[in-house]
Motif scaffolding. Sequence first.
Motif, PDB file in Angstrom:
ATOM      1  N   SER A 105      71.148  17.081 -31.422  1.00 23.70           N
ATOM      2  CA  SER A 105      72.388  16.612 -32.050  1.00 23.70           C
ATOM      3  C   SER A 105      73.515  17.627 -31.963  1.00 23.70           C
ATOM      4  O   SER A 105      74.683  17.261 -32.037  1.00 23.70           O
ATOM      5  CB  SER A 105      72.133  16.271 -33.513  1.00 23.70           C
ATOM      6  N   ARG A 152      71.855   5.885 -33.618  1.00 26.03           N
ATOM      7  CA  ARG A 152      71.774   7.271 -33.141  1.00 26.03           C
ATOM      8  C   ARG A 152      70.899   8.115 -34.056  1.00 26.03           C
ATOM      9  O   ARG A 152      70.167   8.993 -33.594  1.00 26.03           O
ATOM     10  CB  ARG A 152      73.180   7.868 -33.041  1.00 26.03           C
ATOM     11  N   GLU A 163      76.041   4.293 -35.269  1.00 23.51           N
ATOM     12  CA  GLU A 163      75.691   5.576 -35.859  1.00 23.51           C
ATOM     13  C   GLU A 163      74.268   5.548 -36.430  1.00 23.51           C
ATOM     14  O   GLU A 163      73.513   6.525 -36.316  1.00 23.51           O
ATOM     15  CB  GLU A 163      76.691   5.922 -36.967  1.00 23.51           C
ATOM     16  N   THR A 164      73.885   4.433 -37.028  1.00 16.61           N
ATOM     17  CA  THR A 164      72.529   4.314 -37.564  1.00 16.61           C
ATOM     18  C   THR A 164      71.495   4.330 -36.439  1.00 16.61           C
ATOM     19  O   THR A 164      70.421   4.926 -36.577  1.00 16.61           O
ATOM     20  CB  THR A 164      72.404   3.023 -38.383  1.00 16.61           C
ATOM     21  N   ARG A 195      75.378  -0.829 -37.014  1.00 14.94           N
ATOM     22  CA  ARG A 195      76.189   0.364 -36.783  1.00 14.94           C
ATOM     23  C   ARG A 195      75.559   1.242 -35.710  1.00 14.94           C
ATOM     24  O   ARG A 195      74.386   1.624 -35.824  1.00 14.94           O
ATOM     25  CB  ARG A 195      76.334   1.156 -38.081  1.00 14.94           C
ATOM     26  N   THR A 227      71.529  12.752 -41.551  1.00 17.27           N
ATOM     27  CA  THR A 227      70.717  12.879 -40.352  1.00 17.27           C
ATOM     28  C   THR A 227      69.534  13.804 -40.596  1.00 17.27           C
ATOM     29  O   THR A 227      68.399  13.513 -40.216  1.00 17.27           O
ATOM     30  CB  THR A 227      71.586  13.416 -39.195  1.00 17.27           C
TER      31      THR A 227
END
Length: 427
Positions: free
Chosen positions: A185, A155, A152-153, A150, A192
């Motif tokens: 971010s 990031r 997102e992971t 992923r 996060t």
Amino acid sequence: MRRLRRLPLLSPRQWRRRLIFWLGAVLVGLVAVAFAWLADGAQHLFLRAVSYEPLLVFILAPAGLALSLALTRWFFPGAQGSGIPQVIAALHEPDPQRVGALLTLRIAAGKVLLTLLGLASGASIGREGPTVQVGASIMHALGRWQGLPRPETIRIMVLAGGAAGVAAAFNTPLAGLVFGIEELSHSLRVRTGSLTLTAVVIAGITAILAVGDYVYFGVSHATLDVGPGWLAVGLCGVAGGLLGGGFSSTLLHLPRAFPKVVSRFAARRPAAFAACCGLVIATIGWASGGTSYGTGYEQARMLVEGKAGLPDSFMVWKLLATVASYLSGIPGGIFAPSLSIGAGLGQWLSALVPHAPAAAVVLLGMVGYFAGVVQAPITAAVIVMEMTGNHALMVPLMATSLLAFLVSRLVCRRPLYSSLAKRFLGH
């Protein structure tokens, strides 16, 4: 047993990812410590050389900056500048391949080597911004090696690596966490935040185990009682916001304001242009008595501890040297130089506020200017508080930082790092 293996605390896959994540945080801490040690050595080597023969700077600075820029363009494209804009761009880039192009281990290695070369040449740069990109690159490489599917992971790991880099570079764990949320971010997400906190803590512990617990600029016991002395809050907030916002606006817009002849020369012969910037840095260093070289750490520490010996013009020389260093295009950050410029601003303003302790005004000037440059008021206040160990000034620091942020937005409408990050998006 299958159901038990799927539980987060019992899943072998989850534990493998945790171990990789923790390993990355440890590596970031070790690299940050080694980078700090090498940076101090490079700067001391330069200072020893120019103390032996002051005119040597007119050779070292132009040649060093020209070589640094040439190596950046030929072998390490993407390593130029601070490194924080590259991390912000990577966090907002939807294409995983482009993210990988900004955060390779090759770029991280070049970032370290070329920042050291810049410090050994007398440039007014810092290592903290480059440490952010190096930390993010390490975590990104581990995430790719782990085969995380992923984006997102990935990031989240990049964000955690950048925040851990700040924490380990300054020994400021809280500032690292706040910096990751506020500046990198631009948002707060529970998952996060928790992973970033874990990376910050592990990297911070690793750095402490390597070099011991310390306060970056030394312990400050300055206080500011409610009364006439609080005039310094407004003065440092307004002055820091105007000067810091003007500095950021200069970095963003000055290259466009160059005459066409200069712009063409910089585009066609970038190494020669960097050498010219090196001559400017050498001239400024000569005029300032050598106080404008390097990170500015020693000068800022002198001001924080109330030691005499720095002229009131230090702030001006340091600011000009930092602008010239940035315009050259070499790798190097502006964190430490900005903090030293802010300390010089506070020294200058302390004479205008006799009712406030000079040591307190130095810290207020530091946070005001830094908040004006980065336009991250919470990060600015927390990082100055942690770097000086002064919790008694937390409220004045926050007030000064917020005021400087508001004033800076009037001068520079867009944050510096976010504006620079847009130049890396899509490249």
